[in-house]
Write a protein that holds these residues in place. Structure first.
Motif, PDB file in Angstrom:
ATOM      1  N   THR A 143       0.824  -1.213   0.000  1.00  0.00           N
ATOM      2  CA  THR A 143       0.000   0.000   0.000  1.00  0.00           C
ATOM      3  C   THR A 143       0.860   1.266   0.000  1.00  0.00           C
ATOM      4  N   PHE A 144       1.890   1.296   0.833  1.00  0.00           N
ATOM      5  CA  PHE A 144       2.848   2.402   0.802  1.00  0.00           C
ATOM      6  C   PHE A 144       4.128   1.979   1.510  1.00  0.00           C
ATOM      7  N   VAL A 145       5.179   2.737   1.251  1.00  0.00           N
ATOM      8  CA  VAL A 145       6.489   2.492   1.868  1.00  0.00           C
ATOM      9  C   VAL A 145       6.895   3.756   2.606  1.00  0.00           C
ATOM     10  N   GLU A 146       7.329   3.583   3.842  1.00  0.00           N
ATOM     11  CA  GLU A 146       7.708   4.703   4.702  1.00  0.00           C
ATOM     12  C   GLU A 146       9.185   4.584   5.071  1.00  0.00           C
ATOM     13  N   ALA A 147       9.915   5.684   4.966  1.00  0.00           N
ATOM     14  CA  ALA A 147      11.341   5.681   5.313  1.00  0.00           C
ATOM     15  C   ALA A 147      11.565   6.459   6.602  1.00  0.00           C
ATOM     16  N   ASP A 175      16.060   3.422  -3.255  1.00  0.00           N
ATOM     17  CA  ASP A 175      16.082   2.052  -3.760  1.00  0.00           C
ATOM     18  C   ASP A 175      14.666   1.526  -3.989  1.00  0.00           C
ATOM     19  N   ALA A 176      13.757   1.857  -3.061  1.00  0.00           N
ATOM     20  CA  ALA A 176      12.363   1.427  -3.211  1.00  0.00           C
ATOM     21  C   ALA A 176      11.741   2.040  -4.463  1.00  0.00           C
ATOM     22  N   CYS A 177      12.061   3.298  -4.730  1.00  0.00           N
ATOM     23  CA  CYS A 177      11.544   3.976  -5.927  1.00  0.00           C
ATOM     24  C   CYS A 177      11.991   3.250  -7.195  1.00  0.00           C
ATOM     25  N   LYS A 178      13.257   2.869  -7.235  1.00  0.00           N
ATOM     26  CA  LYS A 178      13.781   2.170  -8.412  1.00  0.00           C
ATOM     27  C   LYS A 178      13.021   0.883  -8.670  1.00  0.00           C
ATOM     28  N   LEU A 237       9.824   0.151  -7.597  1.00  0.00           N
ATOM     29  CA  LEU A 237       8.369   0.202  -7.621  1.00  0.00           C
ATOM     30  C   LEU A 237       7.730   1.308  -8.455  1.00  0.00           C
ATOM     31  N   GLU A 238       8.468   2.340  -8.831  1.00  0.00           N
ATOM     32  CA  GLU A 238       7.845   3.479  -9.517  1.00  0.00           C
ATOM     33  C   GLU A 238       7.144   3.086 -10.815  1.00  0.00           C
ATOM     34  N   CYS A 239       7.677   2.103 -11.528  1.00  0.00           N
ATOM     35  CA  CYS A 239       7.061   1.719 -12.801  1.00  0.00           C
ATOM     36  C   CYS A 239       5.779   0.910 -12.603  1.00  0.00           C
ATOM     37  N   TYR A 240       5.449   0.600 -11.352  1.00  0.00           N
ATOM     38  CA  TYR A 240       4.236  -0.166 -11.066  1.00  0.00           C
ATOM     39  C   TYR A 240       3.144   0.697 -10.428  1.00  0.00           C
ATOM     40  N   GLY A 241       3.184   1.996 -10.674  1.00  0.00           N
ATOM     41  CA  GLY A 241       2.126   2.879 -10.198  1.00  0.00           C
ATOM     42  C   GLY A 241       2.376   3.494  -8.835  1.00  0.00           C
ATOM     43  N   PHE A 242       3.620   3.465  -8.363  1.00  0.00           N
ATOM     44  CA  PHE A 242       3.982   4.100  -7.093  1.00  0.00           C
ATOM     45  C   PHE A 242       4.527   5.503  -7.376  1.00  0.00           C
ATOM     46  N   ILE A 243       4.181   6.454  -6.505  1.00  0.00           N
ATOM     47  CA  ILE A 243       4.659   7.826  -6.662  1.00  0.00           C
ATOM     48  C   ILE A 243       5.229   8.307  -5.332  1.00  0.00           C
ATOM     49  N   LEU A 244       6.364   9.002  -5.423  1.00  0.00           N
ATOM     50  CA  LEU A 244       6.962   9.627  -4.244  1.00  0.00           C
ATOM     51  C   LEU A 244       6.158  10.884  -3.911  1.00  0.00           C
ATOM     52  N   CYS A 245       5.523  10.893  -2.758  1.00  0.00           N
ATOM     53  CA  CYS A 245       4.659  12.018  -2.391  1.00  0.00           C
ATOM     54  C   CYS A 245       5.268  12.870  -1.280  1.00  0.00           C
ATOM     55  N   HIS A 246       6.376  12.404  -0.732  1.00  0.00           N
ATOM     56  CA  HIS A 246       7.019  13.058   0.413  1.00  0.00           C
ATOM     57  C   HIS A 246       8.423  12.479   0.488  1.00  0.00           C
ATOM     58  N   GLN A 247       9.348  13.196   1.081  1.00  0.00           N
ATOM     59  CA  GLN A 247      10.707  12.678   1.164  1.00  0.00           C
ATOM     60  C   GLN A 247      10.784  11.379   1.973  1.00  0.00           C
ATOM     61  N   GLY A 248       9.717  11.087   2.720  1.00  0.00           N
ATOM     62  CA  GLY A 248       9.716   9.869   3.507  1.00  0.00           C
ATOM     63  C   GLY A 248       8.638   8.868   3.145  1.00  0.00           C
ATOM     64  N   PHE A 249       7.897   9.113   2.020  1.00  0.00           N
ATOM     65  CA  PHE A 249       6.786   8.221   1.702  1.00  0.00           C
ATOM     66  C   PHE A 249       6.676   7.962   0.192  1.00  0.00           C
ATOM     67  N   LEU A 250       6.449   6.704  -0.134  1.00  0.00           N
ATOM     68  CA  LEU A 250       6.183   6.264  -1.503  1.00  0.00           C
ATOM     69  C   LEU A 250       4.838   5.540  -1.466  1.00  0.00           C
ATOM     70  N   VAL A 251       3.872   6.003  -2.276  1.00  0.00           N
ATOM     71  CA  VAL A 251       2.516   5.470  -2.156  1.00  0.00           C
ATOM     72  C   VAL A 251       2.095   4.723  -3.424  1.00  0.00           C
ATOM     73  N   ASN A 252       1.350   3.645  -3.226  1.00  0.00           N
ATOM     74  CA  ASN A 252       0.774   2.893  -4.338  1.00  0.00           C
ATOM     75  C   ASN A 252      -0.540   3.563  -4.732  1.00  0.00           C
ATOM     76  N   THR A 253      -0.579   4.147  -5.934  1.00  0.00           N
ATOM     77  CA  THR A 253      -1.756   4.927  -6.351  1.00  0.00           C
ATOM     78  C   THR A 253      -3.017   4.073  -6.452  1.00  0.00           C
ATOM     79  N   LYS A 254      -2.871   2.764  -6.560  1.00  0.00           N
ATOM     80  CA  LYS A 254      -4.049   1.894  -6.657  1.00  0.00           C
ATOM     81  C   LYS A 254      -4.870   1.898  -5.366  1.00  0.00           C
ATOM     82  N   TYR A 255      -4.240   2.294  -4.275  1.00  0.00           N
ATOM     83  CA  TYR A 255      -4.946   2.287  -2.992  1.00  0.00           C
ATOM     84  C   TYR A 255      -5.454   3.667  -2.570  1.00  0.00           C
TER      85      TYR A 255
END
Length: 227
Positions: free
Chosen positions: A141-145, A167-170, A172-190
């Motif tokens: 659903t999302f990744v938190e750093a 590293d997480a961005c590399k 997951l980004e092509c699978y619909g994840f977007i960096l929304c904050h310097q500490g969060f990467l979110v899955n747009t499907k959710y």
């Protein structure tokens, strides 16, 4: 990977073939009528690019037959007539493109479909001191750093691993994840909705959007959900 192109406009077929020549690893089967296509079907097909209005039939009818023969196929319908877009999505095609087709737009949509196909098989391997997890992108659903740790959130668990959000961005980004904050990467499907500087997920989780990234995030998210 096998790709079918069917359009009674020979110049259009040649143009799409040229677009696809910038990508490797594909076998292309080109046809100029529905009858020709159905009489010479390849053993397997991954993606079909069909004109909606062929001289002998409608591309939507061909699409339905191909979906029955190749259950995992992705279909891109093309047409000079935007009015057909509703019919296109009634049969659950992957994309509808209006002629004249722009190379950049076509390849962007083609690459997106490839990424979606890959996500059905790709697994992100994450490890910590006690366990190894092989996660499908759709599970996350999302990744938190935080302090050189990544907290990988799924609907059922949170996995703590060492790593960087870069590293997480590399991965997951092509699978619909977007960096929304310097500490969060979110899955747009959710994403359920967005309130000011907060993303509300369908799981009930809340993820922040930083002021600096908000504009870019909204633009990228809008592009994904309007595909």
């Amino acid at each position: 990977m096998n790709i079918i192109i069917c359009d009674d406009d020979e110049a259009q077929v040649v143009q799409i073939e040229r677009f696809l020549s910038t990508r490797n690893g594909y076998t292309i089967f080109s046809f100029h009528s529905g009858k020709e296509l159905l009489s010479s079907l390849p053993q397997s097909c991954d993606i079909a690019i069909l004109d909606i209005k062929l001289q002998d039939t409608l591309g939507t009818k061909i699409a339905e037959k191909l979906q029955a023969i190749y259950p995992e196929i992705d279909i891109i319908l093309i047409s000079s007539y935007p009015k057909y877009v509703t019919n296109a999505f009634h049969i659950k095609v992957s994309q509808f493109l209006v002629k004249p087709i722009n190379k950049k737009t076509f390849l962007s949509e083609f690459d997106y479909i490839l990424a979606q196909r890959c996500s059905k098989h790709y697994r992100w391997i994450v490890t910590n001191k006690t366990s190894i997890h092989a996660l499908f992108p759709d599970e996350i659903t999302f990744v938190e750093a935080y302090h050189r740790h990544l907290y990988v959130h799924t609907q059922t668990q949170t996995i703590d691993i060492c790593g960087s959000l870069k590293d997480a961005c590399k991965e997951l980004e092509c699978y619909g994840f977007i960096l929304c904050h310097q500490g969060f990467l979110v899955n747009t499907k959710y994403i359920h909705h967005i309130e000011d500087d907060t993303i509300i997920l369908s799981t009930g989780d809340k993820v922040p959007i930083s002021y600096r990234k908000r504009k870019e995030f909204i633009e990228r998210y809008t592009k994904i959900i309007t595909r």
